[in-house]
Scaffold this motif. Sequence first.
Motif, PDB file in Angstrom:
ATOM      1  N   ALA A  48       0.812  -1.215   0.000  1.00 42.27           N
ATOM      2  CA  ALA A  48       0.000   0.000   0.000  1.00 42.27           C
ATOM      3  C   ALA A  48       0.851   1.273   0.000  1.00 42.27           C
ATOM      4  CB  ALA A  48      -0.935   0.014   1.208  1.00 42.27           C
ATOM      5  N   SER A  49       2.056   1.198   0.565  1.00 43.35           N
ATOM      6  CA  SER A  49       2.904   2.394   0.637  1.00 43.35           C
ATOM      7  C   SER A  49       3.802   2.546  -0.587  1.00 43.35           C
ATOM      8  CB  SER A  49       3.782   2.338   1.896  1.00 43.35           C
ATOM      9  OG  SER A  49       4.614   1.194   1.864  1.00 43.35           O
TER      10      SER A  49
ATOM     11  N   LEU B 239       2.936  -1.994 -13.069  1.00 45.46           N
ATOM     12  CA  LEU B 239       3.368  -2.890 -14.131  1.00 45.46           C
ATOM     13  C   LEU B 239       2.590  -2.534 -15.395  1.00 45.46           C
ATOM     14  CD1 LEU B 239       3.435  -6.395 -12.361  1.00 45.46           C
ATOM     15  CD2 LEU B 239       5.392  -4.959 -12.945  1.00 45.46           C
ATOM     16  N   ARG B 240       3.285  -2.472 -16.518  1.00 46.37           N
ATOM     17  CA  ARG B 240       2.619  -2.210 -17.796  1.00 46.37           C
ATOM     18  C   ARG B 240       2.991  -3.301 -18.783  1.00 46.37           C
ATOM     19  NH1 ARG B 240       4.031   2.901 -15.973  1.00 46.37           N
ATOM     20  NH2 ARG B 240       2.285   4.359 -15.743  1.00 46.37           N
ATOM     21  N   VAL B 241       1.980  -3.920 -19.330  1.00 44.90           N
ATOM     22  CA  VAL B 241       2.177  -4.946 -20.355  1.00 44.90           C
ATOM     23  C   VAL B 241       1.244  -4.601 -21.508  1.00 44.90           C
ATOM     24  CG1 VAL B 241       2.131  -7.396 -20.915  1.00 44.90           C
ATOM     25  CG2 VAL B 241       2.707  -6.654 -18.588  1.00 44.90           C
TER      26      VAL B 241
ATOM     27  N   ASN C 261      -1.673  -1.242 -11.265  1.00 47.20           N
ATOM     28  CA  ASN C 261      -1.201  -0.448 -10.137  1.00 47.20           C
ATOM     29  C   ASN C 261      -1.203  -1.354  -8.905  1.00 47.20           C
ATOM     30  OD1 ASN C 261      -1.176   1.294  -7.784  1.00 47.20           O
ATOM     31  ND2 ASN C 261      -1.476   2.996  -9.205  1.00 47.20           N
ATOM     32  N   LEU C 262      -0.017  -1.782  -8.472  1.00 50.73           N
ATOM     33  CA  LEU C 262       0.085  -2.744  -7.385  1.00 50.73           C
ATOM     34  C   LEU C 262      -0.319  -2.144  -6.040  1.00 50.73           C
ATOM     35  CD1 LEU C 262       3.432  -4.514  -8.314  1.00 50.73           C
ATOM     36  CD2 LEU C 262       1.103  -5.180  -8.911  1.00 50.73           C
ATOM     37  N   ALA C 263       0.021  -0.887  -5.813  1.00 49.04           N
ATOM     38  CA  ALA C 263      -0.291  -0.257  -4.536  1.00 49.04           C
ATOM     39  C   ALA C 263      -1.794  -0.073  -4.351  1.00 49.04           C
ATOM     40  CB  ALA C 263       0.417   1.087  -4.414  1.00 49.04           C
ATOM     41  N   GLU C 264      -2.475   0.369  -5.414  1.00 50.20           N
ATOM     42  CA  GLU C 264      -3.911   0.621  -5.331  1.00 50.20           C
ATOM     43  C   GLU C 264      -4.743  -0.582  -5.752  1.00 50.20           C
ATOM     44  OE1 GLU C 264      -4.865   4.110  -7.536  1.00 50.20           O
ATOM     45  OE2 GLU C 264      -3.464   5.386  -6.411  1.00 50.20           O
ATOM     46  N   ARG C 265      -4.061  -1.615  -6.269  1.00 52.41           N
ATOM     47  CA  ARG C 265      -4.727  -2.837  -6.743  1.00 52.41           C
ATOM     48  C   ARG C 265      -5.818  -2.485  -7.766  1.00 52.41           C
ATOM     49  NH1 ARG C 265      -3.410  -7.424  -4.107  1.00 52.41           N
ATOM     50  NH2 ARG C 265      -5.340  -8.477  -4.686  1.00 52.41           N
TER      51      ARG C 265
ATOM     52  N   LEU D  92      -3.290 -12.109 -12.310  1.00 53.44           N
ATOM     53  CA  LEU D  92      -2.793 -11.237 -13.375  1.00 53.44           C
ATOM     54  C   LEU D  92      -1.423 -10.679 -13.016  1.00 53.44           C
ATOM     55  CD1 LEU D  92      -3.215  -9.687 -16.037  1.00 53.44           C
ATOM     56  CD2 LEU D  92      -4.350  -7.896 -14.692  1.00 53.44           C
ATOM     57  N   ARG D  93      -1.267 -10.228 -11.779  1.00 47.72           N
ATOM     58  CA  ARG D  93       0.031  -9.690 -11.349  1.00 47.72           C
ATOM     59  C   ARG D  93       1.132 -10.732 -11.518  1.00 47.72           C
ATOM     60  NH1 ARG D  93       2.859 -11.059  -7.494  1.00 47.72           N
ATOM     61  NH2 ARG D  93       1.138 -12.140  -6.479  1.00 47.72           N
ATOM     62  N   ARG D  94       0.852 -11.964 -11.127  1.00 43.78           N
ATOM     63  CA  ARG D  94       1.870 -13.020 -11.236  1.00 43.78           C
ATOM     64  C   ARG D  94       2.260 -13.249 -12.689  1.00 43.78           C
ATOM     65  NH1 ARG D  94       5.921 -14.900 -10.516  1.00 43.78           N
ATOM     66  NH2 ARG D  94       6.516 -16.846  -9.511  1.00 43.78           N
ATOM     67  N   LEU D  95       1.288 -13.314 -13.572  1.00 42.40           N
ATOM     68  CA  LEU D  95       1.584 -13.519 -14.988  1.00 42.40           C
ATOM     69  C   LEU D  95       2.312 -12.316 -15.585  1.00 42.40           C
ATOM     70  CD1 LEU D  95      -1.820 -15.078 -16.145  1.00 42.40           C
ATOM     71  CD2 LEU D  95       0.347 -16.290 -15.799  1.00 42.40           C
TER      72      LEU D  95
END
Length: 229
Positions: free
Chosen positions: A131-132, A137-139, A145-149, A168-171
């Motif tokens: 969160a901080s 990630l851009r594909v 947006n990992l922080a804001e999910r 999705l994040r893992r892939l």
Amino acid sequence: MAYPQQRRVLVVEDDDTIAKAVATRLTAEGFDVRVASDGEGALVAYARFEPDLVVLDRLLPGLDGLEVCRRIQAARPVPVLMLTALGEETDVLVGLGVGADDYITKPFSMRELVARIHALLRRVDRAAQLASEETVLRVGEIEINLAERRVFVRGAEAQLTRTEFDLLRRLAERPGQVYERERLLADIWGFSEAAATRTVDSHVRALRRKLGSEVVRTVHGVGYALVRP
């Protein structure tokens, strides 16, 4: 598994035998557990108990599990593990579509149920740690947006469940790399059993419905990869 504080789990199940068995096992695992037997009672218990996770039966008297899940996620989103006797893919996707993070089909083993609950809660903890951070990630046309999910496709936000986001994040960490179903089960759900790989397949189908059918590539007999632009 020990947590820094006792986690609260709401079990919503109209079958008294199943409800008692689940509550007993989760209490033994160290959870603070409450039980509701119908949809209306589930919403009341949810508001009063403020659980960290909900185990929710798909078929309930009164409000069904889908409507309960929809209202829960609209009020204060928490991880929802849906119990279902309906094994058809359409029924599973409907459950995921209203905000369920995962599902398990009856009859189920308590060991698998507990493993999935722990996995969901670990993902909540990891999300809190991010969160901080301001990591994106851009594909191709997908922005994560990992922080804001939050996920955007061509600038439009896609509404993903917690599990869909984590998958999705893992892939997306390595676009083009093929991940075996068993590895994804271990990374996202916290366990690896060949018999449970259908869970991965269902969530990939849900991702394709929301992001586009061409986003995730199937490597038959192996697993999945996020398509490299």
